[in-house]
Scaffold this motif. Structure first.
Motif, PDB file in Angstrom:
ATOM      1  N   LYS A 212       1.157  -1.130  -0.411  1.00  0.00           N
ATOM      2  CA  LYS A 212       0.426   0.041  -0.025  1.00  0.00           C
ATOM      3  C   LYS A 212       0.713   1.098   0.058  1.00  0.00           C
ATOM      4  O   LYS A 212       0.679   2.269  -0.447  1.00  0.00           O
ATOM      5  CB  LYS A 212      -1.248   0.024   1.327  1.00  0.00           C
ATOM      6  CG  LYS A 212      -2.004  -1.389   0.942  1.00  0.00           C
ATOM      7  CD  LYS A 212      -3.179  -0.569   2.163  1.00  0.00           C
ATOM      8  CE  LYS A 212      -3.762  -1.590   1.977  1.00  0.00           C
ATOM      9  NZ  LYS A 212      -4.475  -3.253   2.425  1.00  0.00           N
ATOM     10  N   LYS A 227      -8.856   3.870  -3.461  1.00  0.00           N
ATOM     11  CA  LYS A 227      -8.706   2.167  -2.439  1.00  0.00           C
ATOM     12  C   LYS A 227      -8.790   0.904  -3.010  1.00  0.00           C
ATOM     13  O   LYS A 227      -8.694  -0.010  -3.164  1.00  0.00           O
ATOM     14  CB  LYS A 227      -9.849   2.470  -1.177  1.00  0.00           C
ATOM     15  CG  LYS A 227     -10.295   1.099  -0.498  1.00  0.00           C
ATOM     16  CD  LYS A 227     -10.949   1.079   0.568  1.00  0.00           C
ATOM     17  CE  LYS A 227     -11.442   0.821   1.526  1.00  0.00           C
ATOM     18  NZ  LYS A 227     -12.723   0.961   2.017  1.00  0.00           N
ATOM     19  N   LYS A 228      -9.995   1.413  -3.889  1.00  0.00           N
ATOM     20  CA  LYS A 228     -10.378  -0.048  -5.270  1.00  0.00           C
ATOM     21  C   LYS A 228      -9.422  -0.357  -5.931  1.00  0.00           C
ATOM     22  O   LYS A 228      -9.196  -1.952  -6.037  1.00  0.00           O
ATOM     23  CB  LYS A 228     -11.611   0.329  -5.914  1.00  0.00           C
ATOM     24  CG  LYS A 228     -12.736   0.569  -5.140  1.00  0.00           C
ATOM     25  CD  LYS A 228     -14.500   0.567  -5.453  1.00  0.00           C
ATOM     26  CE  LYS A 228     -15.728   0.439  -4.657  1.00  0.00           C
ATOM     27  NZ  LYS A 228     -17.267   0.617  -5.139  1.00  0.00           N
ATOM     28  N   GLN A 230      -6.297   0.302  -5.671  1.00  0.00           N
ATOM     29  CA  GLN A 230      -5.180  -0.514  -4.864  1.00  0.00           C
ATOM     30  C   GLN A 230      -5.262  -1.984  -4.786  1.00  0.00           C
ATOM     31  O   GLN A 230      -4.612  -2.834  -4.841  1.00  0.00           O
ATOM     32  CB  GLN A 230      -4.503   0.490  -3.924  1.00  0.00           C
ATOM     33  CG  GLN A 230      -4.186   1.859  -3.776  1.00  0.00           C
ATOM     34  CD  GLN A 230      -3.421   2.496  -2.621  1.00  0.00           C
ATOM     35  OE1 GLN A 230      -4.122   1.842  -0.912  1.00  0.00           O
ATOM     36  NE2 GLN A 230      -2.802   3.671  -2.629  1.00  0.00           N
ATOM     37  N   MET A 231      -6.806  -2.369  -4.234  1.00  0.00           N
ATOM     38  CA  MET A 231      -6.833  -3.617  -3.447  1.00  0.00           C
ATOM     39  C   MET A 231      -6.704  -4.068  -5.115  1.00  0.00           C
ATOM     40  O   MET A 231      -6.858  -5.571  -5.394  1.00  0.00           O
ATOM     41  CB  MET A 231      -8.005  -3.765  -2.973  1.00  0.00           C
ATOM     42  CG  MET A 231      -8.414  -5.116  -2.856  1.00  0.00           C
ATOM     43  SD  MET A 231      -9.222  -5.884  -4.025  1.00  0.00           S
ATOM     44  CE  MET A 231     -11.215  -4.755  -4.991  1.00  0.00           C
ATOM     45  N   GLU A 234      -2.684  -4.769  -5.333  1.00  0.00           N
ATOM     46  CA  GLU A 234      -2.747  -6.012  -4.636  1.00  0.00           C
ATOM     47  C   GLU A 234      -2.738  -7.332  -5.127  1.00  0.00           C
ATOM     48  O   GLU A 234      -1.261  -7.960  -5.045  1.00  0.00           O
ATOM     49  CB  GLU A 234      -3.120  -5.588  -3.268  1.00  0.00           C
ATOM     50  CG  GLU A 234      -2.200  -4.445  -2.721  1.00  0.00           C
ATOM     51  CD  GLU A 234      -2.531  -3.902  -1.323  1.00  0.00           C
ATOM     52  OE1 GLU A 234      -2.044  -4.435   0.114  1.00  0.00           O
ATOM     53  OE2 GLU A 234      -4.370  -3.736  -1.050  1.00  0.00           O
ATOM     54  N   VAL A 235      -4.190  -7.985  -5.184  1.00  0.00           N
ATOM     55  CA  VAL A 235      -4.138  -9.192  -5.409  1.00  0.00           C
ATOM     56  C   VAL A 235      -3.549  -8.946  -6.636  1.00  0.00           C
ATOM     57  O   VAL A 235      -3.254 -11.024  -6.862  1.00  0.00           O
ATOM     58  CB  VAL A 235      -5.734  -9.187  -5.327  1.00  0.00           C
ATOM     59  CG1 VAL A 235      -6.394 -10.460  -6.164  1.00  0.00           C
ATOM     60  CG2 VAL A 235      -6.181  -8.883  -4.634  1.00  0.00           C
ATOM     61  N   ALA A 426      -7.510 -11.801  -1.665  1.00  0.00           N
ATOM     62  CA  ALA A 426      -8.030 -10.062  -0.586  1.00  0.00           C
ATOM     63  C   ALA A 426      -8.634 -10.945   0.650  1.00  0.00           C
ATOM     64  O   ALA A 426      -8.253 -10.125   1.944  1.00  0.00           O
ATOM     65  CB  ALA A 426      -9.549  -9.979  -1.876  1.00  0.00           C
ATOM     66  N   TYR A 431      -9.304  -8.268   3.888  1.00  0.00           N
ATOM     67  CA  TYR A 431     -10.349  -7.141   3.444  1.00  0.00           C
ATOM     68  C   TYR A 431     -11.654  -8.093   3.001  1.00  0.00           C
ATOM     69  O   TYR A 431     -11.316  -9.470   3.296  1.00  0.00           O
ATOM     70  CB  TYR A 431     -10.020  -6.747   1.489  1.00  0.00           C
ATOM     71  CG  TYR A 431      -8.925  -6.032   1.154  1.00  0.00           C
ATOM     72  CD1 TYR A 431      -9.505  -5.159   1.548  1.00  0.00           C
ATOM     73  CD2 TYR A 431      -7.965  -6.496   0.785  1.00  0.00           C
ATOM     74  CE1 TYR A 431      -8.399  -3.617   0.369  1.00  0.00           C
ATOM     75  CE2 TYR A 431      -6.740  -5.171   0.024  1.00  0.00           C
ATOM     76  CZ  TYR A 431      -7.707  -3.767   0.401  1.00  0.00           C
ATOM     77  OH  TYR A 431      -6.871  -2.879   0.163  1.00  0.00           O
ATOM     78  N   TYR A 435     -15.240  -9.115  -1.472  1.00  0.00           N
ATOM     79  CA  TYR A 435     -15.103  -7.109  -1.492  1.00  0.00           C
ATOM     80  C   TYR A 435     -14.205  -7.280  -2.994  1.00  0.00           C
ATOM     81  O   TYR A 435     -14.657  -6.421  -3.715  1.00  0.00           O
ATOM     82  CB  TYR A 435     -14.655  -6.628  -0.191  1.00  0.00           C
ATOM     83  CG  TYR A 435     -14.262  -5.453  -0.793  1.00  0.00           C
ATOM     84  CD1 TYR A 435     -14.854  -3.862  -0.488  1.00  0.00           C
ATOM     85  CD2 TYR A 435     -12.782  -4.867  -1.485  1.00  0.00           C
ATOM     86  CE1 TYR A 435     -14.775  -2.948  -1.216  1.00  0.00           C
ATOM     87  CE2 TYR A 435     -12.329  -3.432  -1.359  1.00  0.00           C
ATOM     88  CZ  TYR A 435     -13.376  -2.096  -1.182  1.00  0.00           C
ATOM     89  OH  TYR A 435     -12.977  -1.346  -1.850  1.00  0.00           O
ATOM     90  N   PHE A 436     -13.597  -8.088  -3.513  1.00  0.00           N
ATOM     91  CA  PHE A 436     -13.128  -8.146  -4.322  1.00  0.00           C
ATOM     92  C   PHE A 436     -13.741  -8.237  -5.349  1.00  0.00           C
ATOM     93  O   PHE A 436     -13.305  -7.757  -6.238  1.00  0.00           O
ATOM     94  CB  PHE A 436     -11.803  -8.819  -4.160  1.00  0.00           C
ATOM     95  CG  PHE A 436     -11.112  -9.692  -5.673  1.00  0.00           C
ATOM     96  CD1 PHE A 436     -10.587  -8.667  -6.067  1.00  0.00           C
ATOM     97  CD2 PHE A 436     -11.258 -10.683  -6.355  1.00  0.00           C
ATOM     98  CE1 PHE A 436      -9.517  -9.379  -7.433  1.00  0.00           C
ATOM     99  CE2 PHE A 436     -11.060 -11.107  -7.500  1.00  0.00           C
ATOM    100  CZ  PHE A 436     -10.343 -10.514  -8.043  1.00  0.00           C
ATOM    101  N   THR A 439     -16.273  -6.082  -6.203  1.00  0.00           N
ATOM    102  CA  THR A 439     -15.651  -4.675  -6.885  1.00  0.00           C
ATOM    103  C   THR A 439     -14.377  -5.176  -8.316  1.00  0.00           C
ATOM    104  O   THR A 439     -14.509  -4.249  -9.076  1.00  0.00           O
ATOM    105  CB  THR A 439     -13.976  -4.103  -5.832  1.00  0.00           C
ATOM    106  OG1 THR A 439     -14.405  -3.797  -4.679  1.00  0.00           O
ATOM    107  CG2 THR A 439     -13.173  -3.369  -6.691  1.00  0.00           C
TER     108      THR A 439
END
Length: 561
Positions: A212, A227-228, A230-231, A234-235, A426, A431, A435-436, A439
């Motif tokens: 992050k 936020k979305k 970056q998630m 990351e994944v 995620a 998370y 959520y993943f 999104t």
């Protein structure tokens, strides 16, 4: 008078005629020349015999060295043949095993060094060639083995193995209990001269996420969008370490100075460090050879993605096998098995075809005003955090291995395997549940809707159906309608010019048209053998039902991979 003086006394008798003296001199010259040639021939014959004996001796010694070298190598090393019909030589080292492609420069250097150390002789090229040919002949009957480039599953227990490529046979073993350092003591991975070493993981000193922190250096928009985004990144980064996983294309676009290329390079370096950080596409074969040597490929500064390239990228993402004729041969074939994670960078959004949109994540990067950092500072920062960041990824992947068997998706994306792994990763990161996947599905739907609005034909069709519930007519009638709506001559030039061209274009965008609430289908009405088409608006109930149906994997529009 001596015998020699008598032999040449005639030359000093000036009373003899000059022509007689000249004949005597010429005769003596001829005799001397014959004696000289005879001596030279005798020397050449003896020299030739010596050379022949020497060559025969050397040839015999070379054959002897080659035979003894082959026997010695097979005593301690292993020959392995993979599914691509390539043969490798596994060489034991102090820590594990090193692997060389047979007939490569590295393999030849190893054979020469072995001959020098063991037999105290430098073998000839013919001796090395004979050893390699013998190894090829032996390996034909060997069973084929599944070798991987850098990342693979352990066939015995399902653990993930990551080759660090550090030259010491080090690897990381990830299980659902955690990760540990291991040594490669058998032939599992292919050699790749272009691959760079991954760092040794070091435990983090803080609980803050370094990923992050790294992604926080880029501007992806407002707080919710950031936020979305970056998630999703990351994944994607974690999923890069999952073997044989089909991953969506990451398409970074934005103005100059937005850091899109640097973000792509960092993600590449984290997962699959390679000597070639980015790649410029000039020919189709260039993409083939680059994908064959790297798991992650960054296509930098593309201006557009044509339909043919879009189809090629889809095949590479899902996995494809290519065949090329081997150079300087008539019937020999080279086989390339491709399944790569791809990234692109561009100024504008270049992903427009429906198939590629379903397999892509579009990332818009904003310009970094007054936040520019020198390349030296960026490299120093990245090299400092890379070992700790690697530890964070390995720890999260271990948790994901434990979570994955329990995952049940509430929605099913087209790339379902990525959806399952993504949801597990995620949750492992921290998370909330689902959520993943929510999104990710929302992102794909928005991409398709935005692509309709950005597409000239799509935007004109939306304007055409603005005050209509449905429309029925021939494809030629529709062509006249959209030509009349075009605002200027430039737009008319960009639109399809014939009914056939329009029909093909409508088939290409009908999936994304449905996301914008417009259904395109053939109509049953026929008059004088003329085929009719129908455009109709989908009401909210039908659109919600269709969306739910497609989200759960139904319909032919979202065929599974």
């Amino acid at each position: 008078m001596s015998e020699k003086e008598e032999d040449f006394a005639w030359a000093f008798n000036m009373d003899k005629p000059l022509n007689e003296l000249s004949e005597k001199i010429e005769d003596k010259k001829e005799n001397l020349k014959e004696i000289k040639e005879k001596n030279e021939n005798e020397c050449d014959e003896s020299k030739t015999k010596e050379e022949i004996n020497k060559n025969e001796k050397n040839e015999s010694e070379n054959i002897d060295v080659g035979t003894r070298l082959a026997e010695y190598i097979l005593k301690y090393c292993a020959l392995v043949r993979d599914y691509d019909k390539l043969t490798y030589l596994g060489v034991p080292t102090e820590r594990g095993v090193a692997v060389h492609l047979l007939d490569s420069n590295e393999c030849r250097a190893f054979l020469i060094n072995a001959a020098v150390k063991v037999f105290k002789r430098i073998p000839s090229k013919s001796a090395i060639d004979s050893v390699i040919s013998y190894f090829y002949a032996l390996a034909i009957d060997y069973p084929e083995t599944n070798l991987k480039e850098r990342i693979r599953f352990d066939d015995r227990n399902g653990d993930i193995l990551i080759d660090l490529k550090d030259g010491e046979s080090s690897c990381v073993r990830i299980s659902d209990k955690g990760y540990s350092m291991d040594v490669i003591n058998t032939v599992l991975f292919k050699p790749n001269p272009e691959a760079l070493a991954l760092p040794y993981p070091h435990p983090k000193k803080t609980d803050n996420s370094l990923i992050k922190e790294l992604l926080g250096k880029f501007d992806f928009g407002n707080e919710d969008t950031t936020k979305k985004t970056q998630m999703l990144l990351e994944v994607w980064m974690h999923a890069g370490f999952v073997p044989d996983l089909a991953m969506p294309l990451l398409s970074f676009f934005g103005t100059e100075g937005s850091g899109k290329t640097m973000c792509a390079i960092w993600m590449h370096e984290i997962v699959d460090p390679n000597e070639g950080k980015t790649f410029s596409l000039h020919r189709a074969d260039d993409l083939l050879y680059t994908c064959n040597h790297s798991r992650i490929v960054v296509l930098d500064n593309l201006r557009e993605i044509k339909k043919s390239l879009s189809d090629e990228l889809c095949r590479i993402i899902l996995g494809d096998t290519k065949f090329k004729r081997q150079l300087y041969s008539n019937n020999s074939i080279c086989k390339f098995k491709l399944k790569n994670a791809l990234m692109t960078t561009s100024i504008n959004n270049i992903v427009v075809t429906p198939d590629l949109l379903d397999r892509s994540i579009l990332i818009k990067c904003n310009r970094l005003e007054n936040k520019f950092i020198s390349e030296e500072e960026l490299d120093e920062y990245f090299n400092d955090i890379h070992p700790y960041l690697f530890d964070e990824i390995l720890t999260n992947l271990s948790k994901a291995l434990e979570i994955k068997p329990k995952i049940e998706l509430v929605k099913s994306p087209r790339m379902k395997s990525f959806g399952i792994w993504g949801e597990a990763i995620a949750q492992a990161i921290g998370y909330p549940e689902n959520y993943f996947i929510e999104t990710y599905m929302e992102k794909v739907e928005n991409q398709k809707r935005e692509s309709v609005e950005e597409n000239l034909l799509g935007s004109i069709l939306i304007e055409f159906m603005e005050n209509k519930e449905d429309w029925i007519g021939t494809i030629s009638d529709l062509l006249d309608c959209i030509q009349s709506i075009a605002k200027n001559e430039d737009e008319r030039k960009q639109l399809p010019k014939t009914a056939g061209h329009l029909s093909s274009s409508m088939d290409e965008i009908k999936v994304v048209l449905k996301c914008a609430g417009i259904n395109y289908s053939p109509d049953e009405k026929k008059t004088n053998n003329r085929k009719y088409i129908k455009l109709s608006k989908l009401n909210e109930d039908l659109l919600s039902a269709e969306k739910c149906f497609l989200d759960n994997g139904g319909g032919v529009l979202f065929d599974s991979i």
